[in-house]
Design an enzyme around this catalytic site. Structure first.
Site, PDB file in Angstrom:
ATOM      1  N   GLN A 239       6.367 -22.459 -28.752  1.00 34.33           N
ATOM      2  CA  GLN A 239       5.229 -23.150 -29.370  1.00 34.33           C
ATOM      3  C   GLN A 239       4.496 -22.274 -30.383  1.00 34.33           C
ATOM      4  O   GLN A 239       3.726 -22.789 -31.199  1.00 34.33           O
ATOM      5  CB  GLN A 239       4.226 -23.630 -28.303  1.00 34.33           C
ATOM      6  CG  GLN A 239       4.769 -24.763 -27.440  1.00 34.33           C
ATOM      7  CD  GLN A 239       3.722 -25.226 -26.437  1.00 34.33           C
ATOM      8  OE1 GLN A 239       3.580 -24.640 -25.380  1.00 34.33           O
ATOM      9  NE2 GLN A 239       2.978 -26.256 -26.784  1.00 34.33           N
TER      10      GLN A 239
ATOM     11  N   CYS B 286       0.057 -31.899 -24.451  1.00 35.15           N
ATOM     12  CA  CYS B 286       0.749 -30.697 -24.926  1.00 35.15           C
ATOM     13  C   CYS B 286       0.027 -30.190 -26.167  1.00 35.15           C
ATOM     14  O   CYS B 286      -0.348 -30.993 -27.028  1.00 35.15           O
ATOM     15  CB  CYS B 286       2.202 -31.051 -25.263  1.00 35.15           C
ATOM     16  SG  CYS B 286       3.172 -29.651 -25.837  1.00 35.15           S
ATOM     17  N   LEU B 287      -0.151 -28.874 -26.256  1.00 37.14           N
ATOM     18  CA  LEU B 287      -0.855 -28.316 -27.414  1.00 37.14           C
ATOM     19  C   LEU B 287      -0.072 -28.553 -28.708  1.00 37.14           C
ATOM     20  O   LEU B 287      -0.650 -28.506 -29.788  1.00 37.14           O
ATOM     21  CB  LEU B 287      -1.102 -26.813 -27.212  1.00 37.14           C
ATOM     22  CG  LEU B 287      -2.095 -26.453 -26.088  1.00 37.14           C
ATOM     23  CD1 LEU B 287      -2.194 -24.947 -25.920  1.00 37.14           C
ATOM     24  CD2 LEU B 287      -3.469 -27.066 -26.349  1.00 37.14           C
TER      25      LEU B 287
HETATM   26 NI    NI Z   1       3.571 -28.428 -23.975  1.00 37.24          NI
END
Ligand code: NI
Length: 176
Positions: A54, A98-99
């Protein structure tokens, strides 16, 4: 102690969020720095979990802290090369987010308890059982290391709707 910095979080859709990540081969100062930065980035967001892909680093590592009580001491965890040793039959459904997919939430059903093994920043092998929000979070983050997002558990129509909204959101961000 290295300086912590907030790293930009990749937003879905992004090809780097769809990749299976290779394992961490050694706990180097760079790995320790990445862990510190990921924790700082997660708390800043704020979020309860963040996986290395991420922030654009394709490696098997995630951080989490699911302590939610007001005023409770934080419990930052760094899990390197995590694996699930056991999953409960019992399932639990949580409204997940989710970010990398901000402002979209949907219920996902997963095993209610999991036993996991991972390497810590100390280089040692750790094992623990997670339940409740910790179990959901650990499985969600582990999925990221295999290029899987929580929306992959939804039906295709709901998933495509969220993806289209995210594409539009990213176009708007790019325009500024
Ligand atoms: Ni996530």
């Amino acid at each position: 102690m290295p300086r912590m910095s907030i790293r930009p979080i990749l937003l879905h859709p992004d090809p780097r969020l769809k990749k299976a990540c290779p394992p961490v081969t050694a706990i180097t100062p760079e790995v320790a720095q990445l862990a510190e930065d990921m924790l700082a980035t997660m708390y800043d967001a704020p979020g309860i979990g963040l996986a290395a892909p991420q922030v654009g680093v394709l490696t098997r590592m995630f951080v989490m802290d699911c302590i939610k009580e007001e005023g409770a001491a934080p419990r930052p965890m760094v899990l390197i090369n995590p694996e699930i040793l056991w999953r409960s039959e019992e399932q639990n459904s949580y409204e997940e987010g989710c970010l990398s997919i901000p402002e979209h939430y949907a219920p996902v059903s997963r095993p209610a308890q999991v036993r996991m093994r991972w390497t810590g920043l100390d280089g040692k092998t750790h094992e623990d059982e997670f339940d409740g929000l910790w179990a959901t979070c650990a499985q969600h983050e582990l999925d990221h290391l295999d290029g899987k997002l929580f929306i992959d558990y939804l039906g295709p129509i709901k998933r495509q709707l969220i993806t289209r909204k995210m594409e539009k959101f990213k176009r708007e961000l790019a325009r500024g």
